[in-house]
Design a protein around this motif. Sequence first.
Motif, short mmCIF file in Angstrom:
data_model
loop_
_atom_site.label_atom_id
_atom_site.label_comp_id
_atom_site.label_asym_id
_atom_site.label_seq_id
_atom_site.Cartn_x
_atom_site.Cartn_y
_atom_site.Cartn_z
N GLY A 90 -1.12 -18.59 -23.69
CA GLY A 90 -1.03 -18.54 -22.23
C GLY A 90 0.27 -17.86 -21.83
O GLY A 90 1.33 -18.22 -22.32
N HIS A 91 0.18 -16.88 -20.96
CA HIS A 91 1.37 -16.14 -20.53
C HIS A 91 1.67 -16.40 -19.07
O HIS A 91 0.77 -16.30 -18.22
N ARG A 92 2.93 -16.71 -18.75
CA ARG A 92 3.34 -16.68 -17.35
C ARG A 92 3.45 -15.22 -16.94
O ARG A 92 4.12 -14.43 -17.60
N VAL A 93 2.74 -14.84 -15.88
CA VAL A 93 2.92 -13.50 -15.31
C VAL A 93 3.39 -13.69 -13.88
O VAL A 93 2.78 -14.42 -13.09
N VAL A 94 4.51 -13.06 -13.55
CA VAL A 94 5.16 -13.36 -12.28
C VAL A 94 4.39 -12.78 -11.10
O VAL A 94 4.08 -13.48 -10.15
N HIS A 95 4.04 -11.49 -11.15
CA HIS A 95 3.38 -10.89 -9.97
C HIS A 95 1.93 -10.56 -10.25
O HIS A 95 1.63 -9.73 -11.09
N GLY A 96 1.04 -11.20 -9.54
CA GLY A 96 -0.39 -10.89 -9.65
C GLY A 96 -0.93 -10.25 -8.39
O GLY A 96 -2.13 -10.04 -8.26
N GLY A 97 -0.02 -9.94 -7.43
CA GLY A 97 -0.46 -9.32 -6.18
C GLY A 97 -1.55 -10.14 -5.53
O GLY A 97 -1.58 -11.36 -5.62
N MET A 98 -2.49 -9.45 -4.87
CA MET A 98 -3.64 -10.16 -4.30
C MET A 98 -4.84 -10.05 -5.24
O MET A 98 -5.92 -10.55 -4.95
N GLU A 158 -2.63 -15.76 7.13
CA GLU A 158 -2.04 -14.45 7.44
C GLU A 158 -0.78 -14.59 8.28
O GLU A 158 0.15 -13.80 8.15
N SER A 159 -0.73 -15.61 9.15
CA SER A 159 0.44 -15.77 10.01
C SER A 159 1.71 -15.99 9.19
O SER A 159 2.81 -15.63 9.61
N ALA A 160 1.58 -16.57 8.01
CA ALA A 160 2.74 -16.81 7.15
C ALA A 160 2.94 -15.67 6.15
O ALA A 160 4.05 -15.39 5.73
N ALA A 161 1.85 -15.01 5.77
CA ALA A 161 1.93 -14.01 4.70
C ALA A 161 2.30 -12.62 5.23
O ALA A 161 2.82 -11.80 4.49
N ARG A 162 2.04 -12.36 6.51
CA ARG A 162 2.31 -11.04 7.08
C ARG A 162 3.77 -10.88 7.49
O ARG A 162 4.34 -11.78 8.10
N TYR A 163 4.35 -9.74 7.22
CA TYR A 163 5.60 -9.36 7.88
C TYR A 163 5.22 -8.69 9.20
O TYR A 163 4.14 -8.09 9.31
N ALA A 168 -0.97 -1.01 9.11
CA ALA A 168 -1.43 0.15 8.34
C ALA A 168 -0.41 0.50 7.25
O ALA A 168 -0.76 0.79 6.11
N ILE A 169 0.87 0.43 7.63
CA ILE A 169 1.93 0.71 6.64
C ILE A 169 1.96 -0.40 5.61
O ILE A 169 2.03 -0.15 4.40
N ALA A 170 1.89 -1.65 6.09
CA ALA A 170 1.93 -2.79 5.16
C ALA A 170 0.79 -2.68 4.15
O ALA A 170 1.00 -2.86 2.94
N ASP A 171 -0.41 -2.37 4.62
CA ASP A 171 -1.55 -2.33 3.71
C ASP A 171 -1.45 -1.16 2.73
O ASP A 171 -1.79 -1.30 1.56
N ARG A 172 -0.97 -0.03 3.24
CA ARG A 172 -0.87 1.14 2.36
C ARG A 172 0.04 0.83 1.17
O ARG A 172 -0.23 1.23 0.04
N TYR A 173 1.13 0.11 1.42
CA TYR A 173 2.11 -0.15 0.34
C TYR A 173 2.02 -1.58 -0.20
O TYR A 173 2.91 -2.02 -0.91
N ARG A 174 0.95 -2.28 0.16
CA ARG A 174 0.71 -3.66 -0.31
C ARG A 174 1.90 -4.58 0.02
O ARG A 174 2.31 -5.41 -0.78
#
Length: 408
Positions: A90-98, A158-163, A168-174
């Motif tokens: 089992g590996h800890r992986v820090v970033h799994g994105g969405m 989304e209210s907590a996860a969104r900057y 459109a910019i946020a989604d383009r660059y995840r």
Amino acid sequence: MSPSRVLVLNSGSSSVKYQLLDMRDGSRPATGLVERIGERTSRLRHTGPAADPREQYGPIADHEAALKAVAEELTADGLGLDSPELAAIGHRVVHGGMSFTEPTVIDDAVLAEIERLIPLAPLHNPANLTGIRTARALRPDLPQVAVFDTAFHTTMPESAARYAIDPAIADRYRIRRYGFHGTSHAYVSRAAARLLGRTPQEVNVIVLHLGNGASASAVRGGRCVDTSMGLTPLEGLVMGTRSGDLDPAVIFHLARVGGMSMDEIDTLLNKRSGLFGLCGDNDMREIRRRIDEGDEAARLAFDVYVHRLKKYIGAYCAVLGRVDAVAFTAGVGENAAPVRAAAMAGLEGLGLAVDPELNAVRADEARLISPAGARVAVAVVPTDEELEIATQTYALVGTGSAPVGNNS
Ligand SMILES: Nc1ncnc2c1ncn2[C@@H]1O[C@H](COP(=O)(O)OP(=O)(O)O)[C@@H](O)[C@H]1O
Ligand SMILES: CC(=O)OP(=O)(O)O
Ligand SMILES: [Mg+2]
């Protein structure tokens, strides 16, 4: 009997922690740590079935060398990666994105996705990938499972996860708030509920994971609704070497007026800030020792650390509306009674208080430190990321029915 052991690898930016857990009897036949990888003063500490730990000093150049050294230590104890008792790694992986909301059996496509996420976790994901690749090369037939730091936080609204920037910019660059240390927040929020004699679904918990990296989370009925780390593990609380929150304009200012490059600013904020930046030490033990000697810089570092922590506790009381428990965990949270006392001082209005005698008790078990009859339980809850990773890994592959990733 089917194999019942899981090897857990937790590769950090300059360290590898590992544990071999037996899921049938709950024993841990081997545990260890490689520190200061890439420096001349690397150290490997291995505890196997023999009573005394073995230590190795001297340069370990990179994560690949570290994992080979770990494999040799395990082999020397007859617990090597070739062991037929091993069910999975089992590996800890820090970033799994969405992309990853659950523990995932690793195949080439999963590896490629973890690699694609490197720009979002440049200190952590490359080390995690090296761990996976090295382990796969040593045991290509064994299932390997990735358990993601980000997974527990994918339930944030989304209210907590969104900057508050153009979507459109946020989604383009995840760009969004992902959150980290999720394995710990999940484990500790459940353990806190158990301590209260309730189910996770019945309670609202604020978890304060205060290690070298540090993050807070607000957990409602077992689901994360907010957390302090964001796109990367730099946002939020003051940490050992990371600044946590600051006005983003500090970065423009350092670039335009200070003439610093982006890489220099990145290094400053991730590796030379936080407690270390404020006083030259990132270890809370050393900071407490210096405060006892009257050191002003150490005092300021402590005060800035605690002030930020308090702000997040207050914020998460507001986010949750009703709080049943506040749980302190990880190196600082489990051991530094003065941090817990200072973080709770003056919060009686929120129903929060610490009993000085209970707070001073040193123990390895989850325990309450709030006064009897307090409206909100305040607790110390030791985290166990390795057990949580092993449990999730074994649940996925322990039956032997899970597919083994294709190995190239
Ligand atoms: N006895 C202690 N008293 C105060 N702080 C401690 C103690 N033991 C550990 N710590 C703190 O815990 C930190 C390490 O926490 P840990 O959760 O192991 O971090 P990580 O997993 O991020 O490496 C140390 O840097 C130190 O600040
Ligand atoms: C994500 C993170 O901050 O991890 P660590 O505390 O292990 O550095
Ligand atoms: Mg940690």
